[in-house]
Design a protein around this motif. Structure first.
Motif, PDB file in Angstrom:
ATOM      1  N   ASP A  48      -0.901  -6.336   2.381  1.00  0.00           N
ATOM      2  CA  ASP A  48      -0.012  -5.752   1.384  1.00  0.00           C
ATOM      3  C   ASP A  48       1.375  -5.563   1.989  1.00  0.00           C
ATOM      4  O   ASP A  48       1.515  -4.882   3.023  1.00  0.00           O
ATOM      5  CB  ASP A  48      -0.548  -4.411   0.894  1.00  0.00           C
ATOM      6  CG  ASP A  48      -1.743  -4.558  -0.032  1.00  0.00           C
ATOM      7  OD1 ASP A  48      -2.098  -5.706  -0.351  1.00  0.00           O
ATOM      8  OD2 ASP A  48      -2.321  -3.527  -0.412  1.00  0.00           O
ATOM      9  N   ASP A  49       2.378  -6.166   1.368  1.00  0.00           N
ATOM     10  CA  ASP A  49       3.775  -5.985   1.748  1.00  0.00           C
ATOM     11  C   ASP A  49       4.027  -6.199   3.245  1.00  0.00           C
ATOM     12  O   ASP A  49       4.569  -5.326   3.928  1.00  0.00           O
ATOM     13  CB  ASP A  49       4.239  -4.579   1.346  1.00  0.00           C
ATOM     14  CG  ASP A  49       5.751  -4.463   1.300  1.00  0.00           C
ATOM     15  OD1 ASP A  49       6.444  -5.496   1.263  1.00  0.00           O
ATOM     16  OD2 ASP A  49       6.253  -3.309   1.301  1.00  0.00           O
ATOM     17  N   TYR A  85       0.115 -11.707  -6.613  1.00  0.00           N
ATOM     18  CA  TYR A  85       1.178 -10.807  -6.163  1.00  0.00           C
ATOM     19  C   TYR A  85       1.503  -9.832  -7.284  1.00  0.00           C
ATOM     20  O   TYR A  85       1.845 -10.240  -8.404  1.00  0.00           O
ATOM     21  CB  TYR A  85       2.400 -11.629  -5.809  1.00  0.00           C
ATOM     22  CG  TYR A  85       3.538 -10.899  -5.123  1.00  0.00           C
ATOM     23  CD1 TYR A  85       3.635 -10.887  -3.736  1.00  0.00           C
ATOM     24  CD2 TYR A  85       4.532 -10.265  -5.854  1.00  0.00           C
ATOM     25  CE1 TYR A  85       4.698 -10.265  -3.098  1.00  0.00           C
ATOM     26  CE2 TYR A  85       5.597  -9.637  -5.227  1.00  0.00           C
ATOM     27  CZ  TYR A  85       5.667  -9.642  -3.846  1.00  0.00           C
ATOM     28  OH  TYR A  85       6.731  -9.023  -3.218  1.00  0.00           O
ATOM     29  N   ARG A 115       2.089  -3.416  -4.647  1.00  0.00           N
ATOM     30  CA  ARG A 115       1.325  -3.798  -3.462  1.00  0.00           C
ATOM     31  C   ARG A 115       1.909  -5.002  -2.735  1.00  0.00           C
ATOM     32  O   ARG A 115       1.865  -5.085  -1.519  1.00  0.00           O
ATOM     33  CB  ARG A 115      -0.129  -4.075  -3.843  1.00  0.00           C
ATOM     34  CG  ARG A 115      -0.934  -2.830  -4.185  1.00  0.00           C
ATOM     35  CD  ARG A 115      -2.377  -3.192  -4.493  1.00  0.00           C
ATOM     36  NE  ARG A 115      -3.013  -3.873  -3.362  1.00  0.00           N
ATOM     37  CZ  ARG A 115      -4.203  -4.462  -3.422  1.00  0.00           C
ATOM     38  NH1 ARG A 115      -4.878  -4.469  -4.579  1.00  0.00           N
ATOM     39  NH2 ARG A 115      -4.720  -5.059  -2.360  1.00  0.00           N
ATOM     40  N   GLN A 142       0.821  -8.247  -2.597  1.00  0.00           N
ATOM     41  CA  GLN A 142      -0.255  -8.896  -1.856  1.00  0.00           C
ATOM     42  C   GLN A 142       0.177 -10.282  -1.380  1.00  0.00           C
ATOM     43  O   GLN A 142       0.695 -11.083  -2.155  1.00  0.00           O
ATOM     44  CB  GLN A 142      -1.507  -9.022  -2.732  1.00  0.00           C
ATOM     45  CG  GLN A 142      -2.050  -7.699  -3.243  1.00  0.00           C
ATOM     46  CD  GLN A 142      -1.585  -7.378  -4.654  1.00  0.00           C
ATOM     47  OE1 GLN A 142      -0.385  -7.472  -4.955  1.00  0.00           O
ATOM     48  NE2 GLN A 142      -2.511  -7.016  -5.520  1.00  0.00           N
TER      49      GLN A 142
END
Length: 522
Positions: free
Chosen positions: A502-503, A484, A488, A490
């Motif tokens: 992503d997000d 993470y 982004r 992740q």
């Protein structure tokens, strides 16, 4: 180039570890397993090729509100075949006692295997639960990963977290003795787990809900430093602990419910267990609703700072960590109440109360935001989505972001695979990830079953095993799981077809980030 003999030896070892029951038969292991701990010998039983030890004592009978002590040594071999007593708590069908410092061990073999150790800390919001729930049965996980699995009981609610330090001399640690119990259990693991075939230098802690929150708190506790080497939290986070002023107000409210003034607080040392528990039903003076919350206290003794405020505690930054939540988290709290189903846009506002949202916001802007962000959602979906994103998910986001800012390793997941509530409603609710991680989807207690469930369990349990073994959750059966990072964010979405995103739910995250977060209970 790899040495051929070493490769063959490695392959043979892997084959034996993959089938510990075969190894045990070859060794003529027919008797009950026996281990010599630092305190005395214990014998267990065998279950499907796994040696099981239940109710192993790691601490002496507790002294109320006082730090735990190691157990006295014994010489006669003790039968460790039944779970130990749980901490006193309201409700529950198992045996309860203040003498509750017991743990349970599952191991493929009591040899010198130096296997990774996975210590599970149960949930229950610091107030209830134990390490003996059927979902935590460790046989399948131990056999699957060739790992040693441990579950733990410790003191809860007022017995583990009543803040009597300002009121009773000698009880300076009372607000955190439940956490000190866990530290003693981890010290026991450090000192004894090699005799159970485990590696004390590869200890992973993992826990769901309150168990995850306890782990986050341990990651800010200096006395826990070095006792575990990786961590995973499942729908459980602790951004801030209870401040000492709020903790004292709760304790004084609890005393008043028993008819005691603060100057009579010492009477709780001898009061009946039932009296102490019943008084917890008083309305919480900080939250303004519900029963009294008792959890870790910023006492500047064992806990010198908040776990993730103003940043990730330096004590735990170096520890590789999984941080997870479920997509429909609050369905687990609200999904069995008929009042939370078949809502309309007119009836929804009354359900988005401060007691449900736990933040300072009116229902109208929440509903307007969701009708803009999720135009196809029903009022029922908005209730669960908003309470999940605004209340249950917030702490996990903060922890992940603070670790990313510090450059600390974190892998974040969201469980999307649904289970079924007793009401029949389906979703990835609070607790749905437990049977998946323990590889226990087919047991009667599991509510996560059906087509695809075992495949998700394979990927999740192997990821947790990989973190315990290597400090990285990636494994061949799972798409690449990236750490993470900002911006982004992740996230692994665990489902029939698990994938990275992503997000995910970034619109909801951004909306609620505008409203100050207060850790529920603190």
């Amino acid at each position: 180039m790899i040495d051929r003999r070493k490769a063959l030896a490695s392959g043979l070892a892997a084959a034996v570890f993959a089938s510990p029951s075969v190894a045990q038969r070859r060794a003529g292991a027919t008797a009950d397993p026996r281990v010599q701990t630092r305190h005395g010998p214990v014998t267990g039983t065998r279950n499907d090729g796994v040696a099981v030890f239940k109710g192993v004592r790691y601490g002496a009978p507790t002294k109320r509100f006082m730090p735990p002590e190691p157990p006295a040594s014994w010489t006669d071999t003790l039968r460790a075949v039944d779970y130990g007593a749980a901490s006193p708590q309201r409700g529950g069908g198992e045996a309860q006692s203040e003498d509750c410092l017991f743990l349970n061990v599952w191991t493929p073999a009591t040899d010198a295997g130096k296997r990774p150790v996975m210590v599970y800390i149960h949930g229950g919001a610091y107030s209830s639960g134990s390490g003996s729930h059927p979902l935590y049965e460790g046989t399948r996980l131990s056999r699957r990963g060739d790992v040693v699995v441990v579950t733990v009981n410790h003191r809860l609610n007022v017995f583990g977290y009543a803040y009597l330090a300002p009121l009773v001399p000698g009880l300076e640690d009372s607000g955190n003795v439940g956490q000190l119990d866990l530290i003693l259990a981890l010290q026991w693991v450090r000192d004894n787990i090699a005799a159970f075939g485990g590696d004390p230098s590869r200890v992973m802690v993992f826990g769901q809900s309150g168990g995850g929150a306890k782990i986050a708190t341990l990651m800010a506790t200096p006395a826990a430093s070095g006792l575990f080497h990786s961590a995973a939290t499942m729908s459980g986070q602790q951004v801030t602990a209870s401040g000492p002023i709020n903790a004292r107000r709760r304790t004084e409210t609890w005393l008043a419910a028993m008819g005691l003034t603060p100057d009579r607080a010492a009477e709780t040392l001898t009061a009946p267990i039932e009296t102490l528990l019943e008084a917890m039903s008083a309305e919480d003076p900080i939250l303004g609703f519900g029963g009294l919350y008792f959890g870790p206290v910023l006492d500047f003794r064992s806990l010198p700072r908040h776990p993730f405020y103003p940043d990730a505690s330096p004590v735990g930054r170096h520890i590789p960590m999984i941080i997870g939540n479920t997509r429909e988290e609050t369905l687990g709290f609200m999904g069995n109440d008929p009042a939370n189903a078949n809502l309309t846009w007119d009836t929804l506002p009354a359900r988005l109360t401060p007691g449900v949202m736990r933040i300072d916001i009116d229902p109208a802007p929440i509903i307007a935001a969701y009708r803009r962000m999720k135009p196809d959602w029903t009022p029922d979906q908005v209730l669960i989505g908003a309470t999940t994103a605004g209340r249950s998910w917030r702490g996990a986001v903060i922890e992940a972001e603070e670790r990313a800012k510090a450059g600390s390793p974190a892998w974040v997941y969201q469980l999307d695979f649904p289970g079924e509530m007793p009401s029949g409603r389906r979703g990835a609710f609070h607790t749905a990830d437990i049977p998946l991680v323990f590889d226990n989807v087919d047991i009667p207690a599991s509510r996560v079953k059906g087509p695809g469930a075992q495949g998700v369990a394979d990927r999740m349990s192997d990821a947790f095993i990989a973190l315990a073994r290597t400090g990285d959750p990636n494994h061949p059966g799972l798409a690449r799981w990236d750490r993470y990072e900002l911006p982004r964010r992740q996230t692994m979405l665990f489902d029939v077809d698990s994938r990275m995103a992503d997000d995910p739910r970034g619109d909801e995250r951004a909306f609620f980030s505008m409203i100050p977060y207060v850790q529920p209970g603190t």
